[in-house]
Design an enzyme around this catalytic site. Sequence first.
Site, PDB file in Angstrom:
ATOM      1  N   ASP A 105       0.836  -1.203   0.000  1.00 50.35           N
ATOM      2  CA  ASP A 105       0.000   0.000   0.000  1.00 50.35           C
ATOM      3  C   ASP A 105       0.874   1.257   0.000  1.00 50.35           C
ATOM      4  O   ASP A 105       2.089   1.189   0.276  1.00 50.35           O
ATOM      5  CB  ASP A 105      -0.895  -0.039   1.249  1.00 50.35           C
ATOM      6  CG  ASP A 105      -2.187   0.743   1.089  1.00 50.35           C
ATOM      7  OD1 ASP A 105      -2.301   1.534   0.143  1.00 50.35           O
ATOM      8  OD2 ASP A 105      -3.085   0.568   1.939  1.00 50.35           O
ATOM      9  N   ASP A 137     -10.609   2.168  -3.671  1.00 42.93           N
ATOM     10  CA  ASP A 137     -11.188   1.880  -2.365  1.00 42.93           C
ATOM     11  C   ASP A 137     -12.705   1.870  -2.433  1.00 42.93           C
ATOM     12  O   ASP A 137     -13.365   1.479  -1.475  1.00 42.93           O
ATOM     13  CB  ASP A 137     -10.736   2.932  -1.343  1.00 42.93           C
ATOM     14  CG  ASP A 137      -9.427   2.531  -0.678  1.00 42.93           C
ATOM     15  OD1 ASP A 137      -8.989   1.385  -0.889  1.00 42.93           O
ATOM     16  OD2 ASP A 137      -8.849   3.372   0.039  1.00 42.93           O
TER      17      ASP A 137
HETATM   18  C1  DGJ Z   1      -5.869   2.007   1.772  1.00 44.37           C
HETATM   19  C2  DGJ Z   1      -6.201   0.796   0.956  1.00 44.37           C
HETATM   20  O1  DGJ Z   1      -6.669   1.169  -0.296  1.00 44.37           O
HETATM   21  C3  DGJ Z   1      -7.211  -0.045   1.715  1.00 44.37           C
HETATM   22  O2  DGJ Z   1      -7.597  -1.137   0.923  1.00 44.37           O
HETATM   23  C4  DGJ Z   1      -6.620  -0.484   3.007  1.00 44.37           C
HETATM   24  O3  DGJ Z   1      -5.544  -1.342   2.761  1.00 44.37           O
HETATM   25  C5  DGJ Z   1      -6.181   0.730   3.803  1.00 44.37           C
HETATM   26  N1  DGJ Z   1      -5.323   1.595   3.048  1.00 44.37           N
HETATM   27  C6  DGJ Z   1      -5.458   0.304   5.047  1.00 44.37           C
HETATM   28  O4  DGJ Z   1      -4.937   1.374   5.720  1.00 44.37           O
END
Ligand code: DGJ
Length: 755
Positions: free
Chosen positions: A478, A548
């Site tokens: 991430d 997301d």
């Molecule tokens: C952002 C990501 O896009 C999410 O899927 C998740 O992993 C969060 N960060 C976790 O902090």
Amino acid sequence: MNITYTPDGGEFHLSNGIISYIFRIYENGYAGSLYFGKALSPARSYRHLGPREFRGFSHSPGDFTRFEYPSTGNGDFRIPAITVVHADGSSVIDPVYREHRIYSGKKPIPGLPATYVESDAEADTLEVDLVDAPSGIVITLFYSIFRDYPVIARHVCVTNSGITSGSAVYACETLTCAMSASLDLPDQVWELIELTGAWGREFQEERRPLRHGAQGVASVRGVSGSQQNPFIALARPGCDERTGEAIGFSLVYSGNFRAECEADSFGMTRVRMGINPAGFSWNLGSGESFETPEAVIAWSLSGLGGLSDAYHGLYRTRLARGFWRDRDRPVLINNWEGTYFDFNEDRLLSIARTAKDFGVELFVLDDGWFGKRNDDTSSLGDWAANTAKLPDGIDGLARKVESLGMKFGLWFEPEMISRESELFAAHPDWAVGVPGRTRTEARHQYVLDFTRAEIVDHIFAAISDILKKGPVSYVKWDMNRNITEPYSASLSADRQGEFFHRYMLGVYLLFERLTSAFPEILFESCSSGGARFDPGMLFYAPQGWLSDDSDAVERLRIQWGASLCYPPSSMGAHVSASPNHQVGRVTPIDTRAAVAFFGAFGYELDPARLSQSELEAVKIQIVFFKQHRTLFRTGRFIRLVNPYEGTDASWMIVCPDRSRAIVAFYRVLAKPFPVATRVKLAGLDAGVNYRITTWPERTPTGTTGSSGSTVAVESVVRGGDELMYSGLRVLDSAFFEPQTGDFWAKLFILDMITS
Ligand code: DGJ
């Protein structure tokens, strides 16, 4: 496929029978483009497509000429591909042809992601050296033409040779712009397509006519960004999904970029793509070189669908690499939306157990497992398990998950450091920032200075320790903030303009080291969803978390837009809870699955909160997906009904031999007394019949079948020709009982009847 050079006239012709890319070296040594489009006969000369002769720039005849790699200070006043500042402060650069090389195959670009070949027969490459004699700068233009795709991959290497023609000896040159490619087109009758958006609504397709002046997309965020993806297309007015001319430009890079078109005052269009010159500079000492990222230029006469075919095939098989490139991916469950930070080992194992029961193959533990992290305010950089939550550590949990018969995956945010962390306490100088200025926090975190080798080494060791100990089969990488206060203590004042690119080189280096050390781990890239979903990442991670926003309706637009350039196999797509956490929308669970099937499929919810009938539905979804996942991963993806244009959407995927296809139809908003809706399919064999079954299947009483198979209530046979030219009647009661309500989806499975 071949590349020819005709010394008489200095003409280069790159062709693979699908496209031709032609340019010439003028009498004065300038390299100028002649043609890019459908293949032309290599037996002819096309020099008449450019100016008869190119003498010089007095009264700016440069305005009327199309260059291969335009520069500055010499009479071409349009957007340049290269700018420099010489040691004496001057900035003229006027490169002319010196020599070229033609060979089979394609070389890697040191330290950077790029498309590749598996045998030399798959591509031919041309290298052309242009020289600015007074400064000794040598610009090597690389062109690779692929045998199987209407695609030219370009990049550039700029070298300070240290050998000058005059009295000046430039020990150091400063590059202030070095684009990967520049393409001059002979007219302006184009519309510009870009993928724009923001967090949660990435990849929104926008299209507008080209206007005079410069226009385009860019990022200065340190990541490619969710606001604008490093992809643009030029399409002829009227060009649609299946007809018309279009040219795509895609940058294999994950940092600051610019893709820009200039429609000039003389009827031509220049397109340039590469590292964003804003904030960029690079010192080239004598004998040093700078390699740009790769730009992949695709051409189509069969509309935007033709561009997507080219990018999907190339990127799935000759950009993505490694163990997982050609393998079906496991169905996963990720705990993020199911628990956020609120979990312990028991809760995770209970999710894993239920998920295993309904057929999930990989359990992914997301954020919150390390240091003291119970919310997003701390611990990034402290990559050791929080034993208050996970008493047996990551390896203990991973083994317990494996004993259930599932694989285990883990989340990292390798490039980050929290102010509240042991790492920051030990190394406050490791965070990016300018001495004497306050560092901007975003999501309570700073960025590690990945320009510094010792920091990359440290993170490599920390992550490797965990991956070595436990049976970890998947890593989600991430990256949750943009870069502010760019500066590295390791760079001298005159080299701070190198920061952003050196940062990316550090990221790529860590990716390369981890993927080499753990070749069988499946990597998924992520940056708050799709903020760094780009071809650069695809080189290291064959799938990325696309957004997301997991709402099925939002995802229709996001996946549609992203599919212009990226194959479904690269798009992480999950079934999440309803009401949806991002938009609050309530949708049927089968609709959520019917959208997510067209991606790297998984779940992102707490199964304990599902009703019995939803749990049953999930079981059936997984059986269905496993039955068809090779097709979903490798099939030809074709867009049919555009969700940006109405309240329905449709797309399909066809297997390479056209013997099976799956068509998805999504009715976002119900309509009263609906008229018959036909969707014209594509990519089928017109001369054969297809048996059509549907999913989700309903028994005649309207309840969901339990087998997961697709035995139709009434199976229907239709000709491939009829399905393409008359269309598939998607509301036909032959397929299912009439649907009412919003947000429903239906999949049609088409099987070729061979006897
Ligand atoms: C952002 C990501 O896009 C999410 O899927 C998740 O992993 C969060 N960060 C976790 O902090």
